[in-house]
Motif scaffolding. Structure first.
Motif, PDB file in Angstrom:
ATOM      1  N   TYR A  85      55.927  45.242  50.316  1.00  0.00           N
ATOM      2  CA  TYR A  85      54.765  44.967  49.465  1.00  0.00           C
ATOM      3  C   TYR A  85      53.656  45.963  49.802  1.00  0.00           C
ATOM      4  CZ  TYR A  85      51.292  41.985  47.050  1.00  0.00           C
ATOM      5  OH  TYR A  85      50.332  41.477  46.208  1.00  0.00           O
ATOM      6  N   HIS A 139      50.279  39.011  44.208  1.00  0.00           N
ATOM      7  CA  HIS A 139      49.836  38.292  45.399  1.00  0.00           C
ATOM      8  C   HIS A 139      50.269  36.826  45.345  1.00  0.00           C
ATOM      9  CE1 HIS A 139      46.300  37.449  48.378  1.00  0.00           C
ATOM     10  NE2 HIS A 139      47.390  37.788  49.023  1.00  0.00           N
ATOM     11  N   LYS A 144      50.162  40.915  53.126  1.00  0.00           N
ATOM     12  CA  LYS A 144      51.343  40.244  52.570  1.00  0.00           C
ATOM     13  C   LYS A 144      52.612  40.935  53.068  1.00  0.00           C
ATOM     14  CE  LYS A 144      53.264  38.559  48.178  1.00  0.00           C
ATOM     15  NZ  LYS A 144      53.206  37.093  48.347  1.00  0.00           N
ATOM     16  N   GLY A 178      49.777  34.142  49.717  1.00  0.00           N
ATOM     17  CA  GLY A 178      48.497  34.827  49.661  1.00  0.00           C
ATOM     18  C   GLY A 178      47.320  33.873  49.723  1.00  0.00           C
ATOM     19  N   THR A 222      46.405  38.270  53.313  1.00  0.00           N
ATOM     20  CA  THR A 222      45.591  39.015  52.361  1.00  0.00           C
ATOM     21  C   THR A 222      46.512  39.928  51.550  1.00  0.00           C
ATOM     22  OG1 THR A 222      45.221  40.904  53.825  1.00  0.00           O
ATOM     23  CG2 THR A 222      43.730  39.018  54.070  1.00  0.00           C
ATOM     24  N   GLN A 223      45.929  40.666  50.600  1.00  0.00           N
ATOM     25  CA  GLN A 223      46.735  41.629  49.860  1.00  0.00           C
ATOM     26  C   GLN A 223      47.352  42.656  50.809  1.00  0.00           C
ATOM     27  OE1 GLN A 223      47.851  41.844  46.888  1.00  0.00           O
ATOM     28  NE2 GLN A 223      46.430  41.111  45.335  1.00  0.00           N
TER      29      GLN A 223
END
Length: 625
Positions: free
Chosen positions: A437, A426, A266, A279, A262-263
């Protein structure tokens, strides 16, 4: 024995004595306090912070919401084991905390909020900035913080501080419950003296636990995994919060299971780890999303399964797909009618790996070959997006990312939250370390990036910290540039000018809104904003706030400016105008759907067409029961 102090003095001394411990490592829980002072806190907490400046560092902010963002950035970089407090005056100072509090709570990141409040004794009523509520005399604007706080208390008597403060620390250090914690402090009570027991100021260590899995749930999880043919791991932010990256890498290597992220997740695996497929969801890669569509078992690790991750309930398409949810929060463990495995992410992954190794369980080689080839194809698409064949022209947004990608190493941290950048990052960014990130996408709050970068830099002073900011989010909240300059916090800002809300402009076009109200342009005679671009100079604005600014007009300029900024030891901005002012980014389009409802009735052709497409997507949605 007792010590006579004001409530504010006692609170500061108490906070200075609180510690967390996990895996044998101990650190201050509240390592500093941010504050903007007014009549609601200047004589209480303001005086106390002066009194105990040697015990509690203080940082001056420019905007109350920004101060919360800085504290949240610090907390995330500190693995939720240390955070900052934020104090404000009453009235607008307090209500400015609400957005930051919501961001902290949604992202499960600890921050302590200490807003001033109206007189508890009511001797001066109403006071300046007080909201009078005719039906409830005990309400103030601070009650707006209740729904966005994981714990809220109003300390209306000195002795009430003791249980309130202890409960606040309990919630801040609870890996399930943590988020924004609010102690509303009436301004008269802050300055009131009380005889405090010395035990209140003794050092306390709050152990951040790592619970293991229940044996029955673990056995059911193992059986479910062993029955799967096309498993897919979805790594969420809980992997990072638990520091479970190594455990995830061992699990993936031992089983051959592909890992999407997921965001928030990551970077759980390095981009070049053989099992990392990028992603997942609306802003994910084609590789991860195709695996998700065909998966018969989805193993969620520390994820909340937001609509971006599930493509609004359309992504996991196999008719027999099952979900196994390893999560420290039971609420998230039961989502999508999944089999819960309620445990700390690191502990749970280690237990799964050990059990599966006993069975020598591994996916077939053909499955590994399949996603490995698809991953290579996606990397070729990334290379094509980053490539700049003509270095002497204005860059596209992906080429901006490519220039930075070519420069950084695993020590750099990139921060972003809103606009078109999260989608591009992403899909395209190659995360080199567990904490490189830093995307705030739980609340996707414009204005987060600059103050969060300050907080991250405070937590990691030896790292290069990049705030990646679009013009829309910059105009929301550039004020903390002054703070970075004042305190010599050498953040780097990559400021990208594309003349408006590019992300929402693209979304507006797809849902029949025709980009209405999304461009930063002069208003035309028909009432739309379709005239010439506004003559704003964001680089000059950043420079006027004290930041060193490097302007880049071409790809070649950009590479040189980024390299110079990375080497700088003062707050430095790289300003660049992208080539695609009227499009979102030029990156690969969305690889999965996102549900933004379209007008059911309309006369304009764009909206009619968008509704037809919307209904086709809606028909593919399913409820996982």
């Amino acid at each position: 024995m007792t010590t006579r102090l004001t409530v504010a003095q006692a609170l500061v001394r108490f906070l200075a004595a609180q510690y967390t411990e996990r895996d044998g490592v101990r650190q201050r829980l509240i390592s500093a306090t941010w504050g903007i002072f007014g009549h609601g806190n200047v004589a209480g907490l303001g005086q106390a912070l002066v009194e105990y400046a040697d015990e509690m560092p203080y940082h001056q902010g420019r905007n109350e919401q920004s101060m919360v963002h800085a504290a949240v950035g610090y907390a995330r970089q500190s693995n939720r084991l240390s955070t900052h407090a934020v104090t404000t005056s009453i009235g607008p100072g307090a209500t400015n905390l609400v957005t930051g509090a919501a961001l902290a709570t949604i992202n499960h990141l600890p921050v302590l909020l200490l807003p001033g409040d109206i007189f508890a004794t009511r001797v001066a009523d109403p006071v300046l900035q007080q909201l009078e509520v005719p039906y409830a005399g005990d309400l103030s604007v601070n009650d707006c913080l209740r729904p966005v706080s994981k714990y809220f208390d109003r300390v209306t008597r000195p002795e009430a501080l003791i249980p309130a403060a202890l409960q606040a620390m309990r919630v801040l250090t609870d890996p399930v419950e943590t988020g924004a914690v609010t102690l509303a402090l009436p301004q008269d009570v802050q300055a009131e003296a009380y005889d405090w027991p010395e035990e209140f100021f003794a050092e306390r260590t709050w152990v951040v636990r790592r619970p293991g899995a229940d044996p029955t749930e673990l056995a059911e999880a193992i059986a479910l995994i062993r029955s799967a043919h096309r498993p897919l791991v979805v790594a969420g932010g809980g992997v990072h919060h638990s520091r479970a990256e190594d455990a995830l890498a061992e699990f993936a290597a031992a089983t051959g299971f592909p890992v999407a992220s997921t965001q928030a997740g990551k970077g759980s695996l390095r981009h070049d780890h053989p099992q990392d497929v990028g992603g997942v969801g609306h802003t994910g890669t084609a590789t991860a999303n195709e695996l998700a569509r065909q998966a018969d078992l989805v193993i969620g690790v520390g994820t909340r399964y937001t609509d971006f991750t599930t493509a609004s309930g359309t992504l996991f398409a196999d008719e027999n797909v099952r979900f196994l949810n390893l999560n420290i929060a039971p609420y998230d463990g039961h989502k999508l009618a999944g089999q819960p495995l309620v445990a700390d992410a690191r502990s749970g992954l280690q237990e799964l790996t050990e059990a599966l190794q006993l069975h020598a369980h591994r996916v077939p080689g053909g499955y590994i070959d399949e996603y490995t080839l698809d991953k290579e194809r996606w990397e070729q698409r990334v290379d094509a997006c980053f490539e700049a064949d003509e270095p002497d022209i204005r860059p596209t947004q992906p080429q901006v990312l490519g220039a930075l990608d070519a420069l950084v190493d695993e020590s750099d941290v990139i921060i972003n939250a809103a606009g078109s950048l999260p989608g591009d990052l992403h899909k395209l960014w190659r995360a080199r370390s567990r904490d490189q990130y830093h995307l705030e996408y739980g609340y996707s709050c414009m204005g987060y990036e600059i103050p969060a970068a300050i907080g991250v830099k405070m937590a990691a002073p030896d790292r290069n910290v990049w705030a990646m900011v679009g013009d829309g989010t910059y105009l929301m909240m550039p004020t903390e540039i002054v703070t970075a300059v004042q305190e010599g916090i050498a953040i780097k800002m990559l400021l990208i000018q594309n003349h408006g809300y590019a992300s929402i402009g693209g979304l507006s076009e797809t849902v029949g809104g025709e980009r209405f109200g999304t461009a930063y342009r002069y208003q035309s005679e028909d009432g739309t904003y379709t005239g010439a671009p506004l003559p704003v100079d964001l680089a000059a604005n950043a420079a006027s706030l004290g930041m060193r600014v490097l302007r880049a007009k071409t790809v070649r300029d950009l590479r040189a400016a980024l390299e110079e900024a990375r080497a700088a030891d003062t707050p430095t901005c790289v300003y660049v105008e992208t080539q695609t002012a009227d499009t979102v980014s030029g990156a690969p389009p969305a690889q999965a759907w996102w549900d933004v409802p379209v007008a059911e009735t309309a006369t304009r052709p764009s909206a009619v067409k968008a509704r037809e497409l919307y209904e086709r997507h809606v028909s593919t949605r399913r409820r996982h029961l």
